[in-house]
Design an enzyme around this catalytic site. Sequence first.
Site, PDB file in Angstrom:
ATOM      1  N   TYR A  31     -16.940  -4.890   4.603  1.00 34.69           N
ATOM      2  CA  TYR A  31     -17.714  -3.902   3.858  1.00 34.69           C
ATOM      3  C   TYR A  31     -17.996  -4.384   2.445  1.00 34.69           C
ATOM      4  O   TYR A  31     -17.439  -5.375   1.981  1.00 34.69           O
ATOM      5  CB  TYR A  31     -16.961  -2.565   3.809  1.00 34.69           C
ATOM      6  CG  TYR A  31     -15.821  -2.505   2.809  1.00 34.69           C
ATOM      7  CD1 TYR A  31     -15.993  -1.855   1.584  1.00 34.69           C
ATOM      8  CD2 TYR A  31     -14.594  -3.101   3.066  1.00 34.69           C
ATOM      9  CE1 TYR A  31     -14.952  -1.799   0.656  1.00 34.69           C
ATOM     10  CE2 TYR A  31     -13.556  -3.044   2.153  1.00 34.69           C
ATOM     11  CZ  TYR A  31     -13.746  -2.390   0.948  1.00 34.69           C
ATOM     12  OH  TYR A  31     -12.721  -2.347   0.026  1.00 34.69           O
ATOM     13  N   LYS A 147     -13.220  -9.091   2.529  1.00 34.21           N
ATOM     14  CA  LYS A 147     -13.341  -7.668   2.206  1.00 34.21           C
ATOM     15  C   LYS A 147     -13.345  -6.873   3.510  1.00 34.21           C
ATOM     16  O   LYS A 147     -14.371  -6.370   3.976  1.00 34.21           O
ATOM     17  CB  LYS A 147     -14.587  -7.396   1.367  1.00 34.21           C
ATOM     18  CG  LYS A 147     -14.517  -6.075   0.587  1.00 34.21           C
ATOM     19  CD  LYS A 147     -15.588  -6.008  -0.483  1.00 34.21           C
ATOM     20  CE  LYS A 147     -15.606  -4.671  -1.190  1.00 34.21           C
ATOM     21  NZ  LYS A 147     -14.396  -4.416  -2.008  1.00 34.21           N
ATOM     22  N   GLU A 179      -3.102  -8.616  -7.580  1.00 33.57           N
ATOM     23  CA  GLU A 179      -4.167  -7.707  -8.004  1.00 33.57           C
ATOM     24  C   GLU A 179      -3.647  -6.288  -7.869  1.00 33.57           C
ATOM     25  O   GLU A 179      -2.440  -6.079  -7.758  1.00 33.57           O
ATOM     26  CB  GLU A 179      -5.428  -7.932  -7.154  1.00 33.57           C
ATOM     27  CG  GLU A 179      -5.209  -7.776  -5.661  1.00 33.57           C
ATOM     28  CD  GLU A 179      -6.444  -8.083  -4.828  1.00 33.57           C
ATOM     29  OE1 GLU A 179      -7.548  -8.142  -5.401  1.00 33.57           O
ATOM     30  OE2 GLU A 179      -6.309  -8.254  -3.607  1.00 33.57           O
ATOM     31  N   LEU A 203      -8.935 -10.412  -3.678  1.00 29.82           N
ATOM     32  CA  LEU A 203     -10.369 -10.322  -3.468  1.00 29.82           C
ATOM     33  C   LEU A 203     -11.049 -10.746  -4.764  1.00 29.82           C
ATOM     34  O   LEU A 203     -10.747 -10.207  -5.836  1.00 29.82           O
ATOM     35  CB  LEU A 203     -10.771  -8.896  -3.115  1.00 29.82           C
ATOM     36  CG  LEU A 203     -12.266  -8.699  -2.855  1.00 29.82           C
ATOM     37  CD1 LEU A 203     -12.681  -9.373  -1.554  1.00 29.82           C
ATOM     38  CD2 LEU A 203     -12.634  -7.234  -2.844  1.00 29.82           C
TER      39      LEU A 203
END
Length: 291
Positions: A31, A147, A179, A203
């Site tokens: 996505y 993702k 992250e 990501l």
Amino acid sequence: MKVLVNDKLVDRSKAAVDIEDRGYQFGDGVYEVIRLYNKKFFTFEEHIDRLFASAAKIELGIPYSKEKLRELLENLVKENDIDTGNVYLQVSRGVQQPRNHIIPDDLALVGILTASAQEVPRNPHLFEDGGTAIIEPDTRWLHCDIKSISLLGNVLAKNRAHRAGAMEAILHRDGEVTECSASNVYMIKDGEVFTHPADNLILNGITRQGILKAIRANGIPVKEEAFTIEDLKEADEVFISSVTLEVTPITAIDGVPVCEGKRGAITAKIHEHFVDLIVEQCGELETVPEQ
């Protein structure tokens, strides 16, 4: 509200996912979330390039060319009259009956596209006032560069932060900060910005890429290298970024103030430079009156 199902705009109430869609049953899909300002896409090409890259990593075909995809999403935005907001799009592997972990050849090449668009105003007060975070172990898989729509690890971390009264969960693997549950994280020490390198453990956010571009263009020192929880706790400033958060300061971690509980000067300057990139692509942003 209209949504996109493959190349058709349909009423939201009439859109449905088959119970044997592999995206629903396996989280087998990818996505993107693309930001709009002044009815214009921001960093559209970068998002679509990443969508195709994520799909390639799981051997999933995107059912439309990049040019056709832009046309479809522009029609979606126009139909819903979005000025400042987000477009969410995903491609799932499609329906497989009976359910099977093995991907059949006829599903390996082309996926099913769905997309929606909604108004999501900017929140400049958040960009200035910031929010708090907790530190959590990063228990996700080892392909965070994809993702993927399979986000259960992120969801659980985000909800632990919410229950603790914090905005975000800063994740670590064996003490090395990666992250956050739904954003990238940065620390500033002695005037230098640090953020985890763009490998398989994070990501590589499109906003992250824009921030690093703005930082380097304006002569602010930056290192894409790993840092520890201990480093983070000694940081002069900490901020996070995402499509909607832009550059948002973290004012406390596990209840301990960062930068005396307020946005630091370098974080503020970085956000100014990032906004310049938005204005360059999308035009001047509406100012928000003081509270």
